[in-house]
Motif scaffolding. Structure first.
Motif, PDB file in Angstrom:
ATOM      1  N   PRO A 161      10.266  -2.348   4.534  1.00 54.69           N
ATOM      2  CA  PRO A 161       9.112  -3.086   4.016  1.00 54.69           C
ATOM      3  C   PRO A 161       9.478  -4.560   3.826  1.00 54.69           C
ATOM      4  CG  PRO A 161       9.466  -1.082   2.756  1.00 54.69           C
ATOM      5  CD  PRO A 161      10.649  -1.229   3.656  1.00 54.69           C
ATOM      6  N   CYS A 162       8.565  -5.443   4.214  1.00 54.96           N
ATOM      7  CA  CYS A 162       8.876  -6.873   4.172  1.00 54.96           C
ATOM      8  C   CYS A 162       7.673  -7.665   3.675  1.00 54.96           C
ATOM      9  CB  CYS A 162       9.271  -7.323   5.580  1.00 54.96           C
ATOM     10  SG  CYS A 162       9.645  -9.076   5.688  1.00 54.96           S
ATOM     11  N   ILE A 163       7.907  -8.541   2.729  1.00 57.09           N
ATOM     12  CA  ILE A 163       6.825  -9.394   2.229  1.00 57.09           C
ATOM     13  C   ILE A 163       6.627 -10.567   3.176  1.00 57.09           C
ATOM     14  CG2 ILE A 163       6.161 -10.985   0.382  1.00 57.09           C
ATOM     15  CD1 ILE A 163       7.146  -8.984  -1.604  1.00 57.09           C
ATOM     16  N   LEU A 164       5.402 -10.680   3.691  1.00 56.52           N
ATOM     17  CA  LEU A 164       5.092 -11.768   4.629  1.00 56.52           C
ATOM     18  C   LEU A 164       4.507 -12.975   3.892  1.00 56.52           C
ATOM     19  CD1 LEU A 164       3.411  -9.734   7.524  1.00 56.52           C
ATOM     20  CD2 LEU A 164       5.822 -10.322   7.237  1.00 56.52           C
ATOM     21  N   ARG A 165       3.824 -12.681   2.761  1.00 51.64           N
ATOM     22  CA  ARG A 165       3.283 -13.774   1.942  1.00 51.64           C
ATOM     23  C   ARG A 165       3.456 -13.366   0.484  1.00 51.64           C
ATOM     24  NH1 ARG A 165      -3.041 -15.262   2.340  1.00 51.64           N
ATOM     25  NH2 ARG A 165      -3.247 -13.234   1.334  1.00 51.64           N
ATOM     26  N   PRO A 166       4.227 -14.121  -0.299  1.00 54.03           N
ATOM     27  CA  PRO A 166       4.397 -13.747  -1.702  1.00 54.03           C
ATOM     28  C   PRO A 166       3.088 -13.933  -2.469  1.00 54.03           C
ATOM     29  CG  PRO A 166       5.504 -15.841  -1.253  1.00 54.03           C
ATOM     30  CD  PRO A 166       4.964 -15.341   0.061  1.00 54.03           C
ATOM     31  N   GLY A 167       2.871 -13.084  -3.458  1.00 54.56           N
ATOM     32  CA  GLY A 167       1.682 -13.186  -4.309  1.00 54.56           C
ATOM     33  C   GLY A 167       2.081 -12.757  -5.707  1.00 54.56           C
ATOM     34  N   MET A 168       1.107 -12.557  -6.582  1.00 53.51           N
ATOM     35  CA  MET A 168       1.433 -12.280  -7.973  1.00 53.51           C
ATOM     36  C   MET A 168       1.965 -10.853  -8.178  1.00 53.51           C
ATOM     37  SD  MET A 168       1.214 -15.241  -9.189  1.00 53.51           S
ATOM     38  CE  MET A 168       1.349 -15.142 -10.994  1.00 53.51           C
ATOM     39  N   ILE A 169       1.852  -9.988  -7.170  1.00 53.51           N
ATOM     40  CA  ILE A 169       2.577  -8.708  -7.212  1.00 53.51           C
ATOM     41  C   ILE A 169       3.903  -8.950  -6.495  1.00 53.51           C
ATOM     42  CG2 ILE A 169       2.627  -6.319  -6.396  1.00 53.51           C
ATOM     43  CD1 ILE A 169      -0.390  -6.199  -6.797  1.00 53.51           C
ATOM     44  N   SER A 170       5.004  -8.780  -7.210  1.00 56.00           N
ATOM     45  CA  SER A 170       6.310  -9.216  -6.710  1.00 56.00           C
ATOM     46  C   SER A 170       7.033  -8.131  -5.915  1.00 56.00           C
ATOM     47  CB  SER A 170       7.187  -9.629  -7.889  1.00 56.00           C
ATOM     48  OG  SER A 170       7.535  -8.477  -8.631  1.00 56.00           O
ATOM     49  N   ALA A 171       8.061  -8.550  -5.194  1.00 56.14           N
ATOM     50  CA  ALA A 171       8.895  -7.627  -4.422  1.00 56.14           C
ATOM     51  C   ALA A 171       9.496  -6.544  -5.313  1.00 56.14           C
ATOM     52  CB  ALA A 171      10.004  -8.416  -3.718  1.00 56.14           C
ATOM     53  N   ASN A 172       9.951  -6.924  -6.502  1.00 54.35           N
ATOM     54  CA  ASN A 172      10.554  -5.932  -7.397  1.00 54.35           C
ATOM     55  C   ASN A 172       9.546  -4.917  -7.915  1.00 54.35           C
ATOM     56  OD1 ASN A 172      13.194  -6.759  -7.197  1.00 54.35           O
ATOM     57  ND2 ASN A 172      13.034  -8.208  -8.908  1.00 54.35           N
ATOM     58  N   GLU A 173       8.333  -5.369  -8.195  1.00 55.34           N
ATOM     59  CA  GLU A 173       7.294  -4.434  -8.645  1.00 55.34           C
ATOM     60  C   GLU A 173       6.979  -3.426  -7.534  1.00 55.34           C
ATOM     61  OE1 GLU A 173       3.973  -6.342 -11.313  1.00 55.34           O
ATOM     62  OE2 GLU A 173       4.746  -7.894  -9.981  1.00 55.34           O
ATOM     63  N   ILE A 174       6.958  -3.903  -6.294  1.00 55.35           N
ATOM     64  CA  ILE A 174       6.687  -3.031  -5.156  1.00 55.35           C
ATOM     65  C   ILE A 174       7.844  -2.053  -4.964  1.00 55.35           C
ATOM     66  CG2 ILE A 174       6.447  -2.985  -2.629  1.00 55.35           C
ATOM     67  CD1 ILE A 174       4.921  -5.714  -2.952  1.00 55.35           C
ATOM     68  N   ALA A 175       9.065  -2.590  -5.021  1.00 53.30           N
ATOM     69  CA  ALA A 175      10.256  -1.752  -4.839  1.00 53.30           C
ATOM     70  C   ALA A 175      10.320  -0.657  -5.902  1.00 53.30           C
ATOM     71  CB  ALA A 175      11.508  -2.623  -4.875  1.00 53.30           C
ATOM     72  N   ALA A 176       9.902  -0.986  -7.120  1.00 56.39           N
ATOM     73  CA  ALA A 176       9.943  -0.010  -8.214  1.00 56.39           C
ATOM     74  C   ALA A 176       9.010   1.168  -7.930  1.00 56.39           C
ATOM     75  CB  ALA A 176       9.569  -0.678  -9.530  1.00 56.39           C
ATOM     76  N   VAL A 177       7.918   0.910  -7.225  1.00 59.58           N
ATOM     77  CA  VAL A 177       6.955   1.974  -6.938  1.00 59.58           C
ATOM     78  C   VAL A 177       7.402   2.831  -5.752  1.00 59.58           C
ATOM     79  CG1 VAL A 177       4.584   2.447  -6.148  1.00 59.58           C
ATOM     80  CG2 VAL A 177       4.991   0.753  -7.948  1.00 59.58           C
ATOM     81  N   ILE A 178       7.971   2.202  -4.733  1.00 64.59           N
ATOM     82  CA  ILE A 178       8.310   2.976  -3.525  1.00 64.59           C
ATOM     83  C   ILE A 178       9.779   3.376  -3.461  1.00 64.59           C
ATOM     84  CG2 ILE A 178       6.382   2.111  -2.150  1.00 64.59           C
ATOM     85  CD1 ILE A 178       8.207   0.117  -0.820  1.00 64.59           C
ATOM     86  N   GLY A 179      10.593   2.851  -4.356  1.00 66.60           N
ATOM     87  CA  GLY A 179      11.993   3.247  -4.400  1.00 66.60           C
ATOM     88  C   GLY A 179      12.815   2.780  -3.207  1.00 66.60           C
ATOM     89  N   VAL A 180      12.386   1.741  -2.564  1.00 71.26           N
ATOM     90  CA  VAL A 180      13.117   1.166  -1.427  1.00 71.26           C
ATOM     91  C   VAL A 180      13.173  -0.341  -1.656  1.00 71.26           C
ATOM     92  CG1 VAL A 180      13.235   1.110   1.107  1.00 71.26           C
ATOM     93  CG2 VAL A 180      11.733   2.754  -0.021  1.00 71.26           C
ATOM     94  N   THR A 181      14.254  -0.976  -1.228  1.00 69.69           N
ATOM     95  CA  THR A 181      14.287  -2.426  -1.395  1.00 69.69           C
ATOM     96  C   THR A 181      13.306  -3.084  -0.424  1.00 69.69           C
ATOM     97  OG1 THR A 181      16.121  -2.614   0.147  1.00 69.69           O
ATOM     98  CG2 THR A 181      16.665  -2.549  -2.207  1.00 69.69           C
TER      99      THR A 181
END
Ligand code: TXA
Ligand code: MG
Length: 303
Positions: A161-181
């Motif tokens: 998974p890769c962030i193409l445009r950062p927004g107010m939902i952060s990479a760490n918040e996403i990683a915490a939900v899916i369990g993958v960096t």
């Protein structure tokens, strides 16, 4: 239509002529794909195929909300929407008017930010009128957008998974939900192929804009020659800055969410004055400020 992030220019995603009108109204090059807005995670499969498990987890955790998922597209999806790519971007916006509109319409709506190409996204109905005027038939006034910055775009069509445009939902918040960096696309390449809209001339005021750390801002303002005045200056910290009669200081919130909410509206207002320059006080690139700093860097990239 209003959304919680920014106003979108909505059209029937299943109607190529309507989609073409969106590109025309924005003066947007055909190489920039659009996000399809839906109201139910079940509708993901109408637009995307081979949907991975993390997409459903993220959908149930963050939708409706400021997260866009890039997935492998269904073959029927109009090439104009995807700019010929094999992927499709989807999101459920968190705004009662957007949700009611999409539900009443009964299909997906493309909705790029309702601004002219490369300009600042509108966060109020008035800003949409300034941007698009007669190009649009109707503006739904949903008040000022709560988030104020465009959605986080996450690519789930590749291995990692890769962030193409950062927004107010952060990479760490996403990683915490899916369990993958979660990786983040490097932002220093000016034009990228995977998120073509991310090039450096986006989100730019017309006025020359400079992003400076507090101490440099202090020195620069103190040494400004009269010919370089008047200027505007957006400050969020308590740094002591020189009292200049021709420097219009705007006190910005020290809280990231409040700052994001105000940013585009403030930039629009100062951009309408005849300032020689808009100075912006930078902040540390910590997670809560990451998306804001990304936009500020783009706003000042012309320099
Ligand atoms: O918050 C938002 O996302 C707002 C509101 C209205 O929903 N919409 C928005 O759309 O910002 P737009 O078109 O201004 O920006 C969408 C970005 C563009 O940078 C585009 O390149 C990227 O999404 N994008 C769209 N489809 C893509 C795809 N299949 N793969 C990669 N990037 C894509
Ligand atoms: Mg945009």
């Amino acid at each position: 239509m209003p959304t919680e992030t920014v106003y979108g220019l909505a059209a029937d995603a299943a109607n190529p002529q309507a989609v073409a009108k969106v590109f025309a109204a924005k003066r947007r090059p055909a190489s920039h794909p659009l996000i399809v807005h839906i109201t139910d995670p079940k509708d993901m499969s109408k637009w995307a195929k081979d949907i991975p498990e993390p997409a459903y987890k993220l959908a149930s955790h963050f939708w409706p909300g400021p997260l866009t998922l890039v997935l492998k597209r269904q073959p029927h999806v109009d090439d104009a929407i995807t700019a010929g790519q094999e992927t499709i971007a989807l999101r459920i916006p968190h705004h009662p008017i957007a949700l009611a509109l999409i539900a009443a319409f009964g299909g997906g709506l493309v909705a790029p930010s309702a601004n002219r190409f490369t300009r600042i996204s509108p966060t109020t109905a008035n800003a949409v009128r300034d941007e698009l005027g007669d190009e649009v038939d109707l503006i739904l006034d949903g008040g000022s957008c709560e988030v104020g910055l465009e959605s986080t775009i996450l690519d789930l069509s590749t291995e990692q998974p890769c962030i193409l445009r950062p927004g107010m939902i952060s990479a760490n918040e996403i990683a915490a939900v899916i369990g993958v960096t979660v990786a983040e696309q490097r932002q220093d390449t000016p034009v990228t192929t995977r998120a073509p809209g991310m090039h450096h001339l986006h989100y730019a005021p017309r006025t020359l804009t400079r992003l400076l750390p507090s101490s440099e801002l202090q020195q620069t303002l103190a040494a400004l020659p009269p010919a370089d005045l008047p200027v505007a200056c957006l400050v969020w910290s308590d740094v002591v800055l020189p009292e200049l009669s021709e420097c219009h200081y705007v006190k910005m919130p020290a809280d990231a969410n409040a700052y994001a909410h105000d940013l585009y509206d403030v930039l629009r207002q100062v951009d309408q004055q005849q300032y020689r320059c808009i100075f912006i006080e930078a902040m540390a690139d910590v997670e809560t400020w990451h998306a804001i700093l990304d936009r500020l860097q783009k706003a000042s990239a012309k320099e």
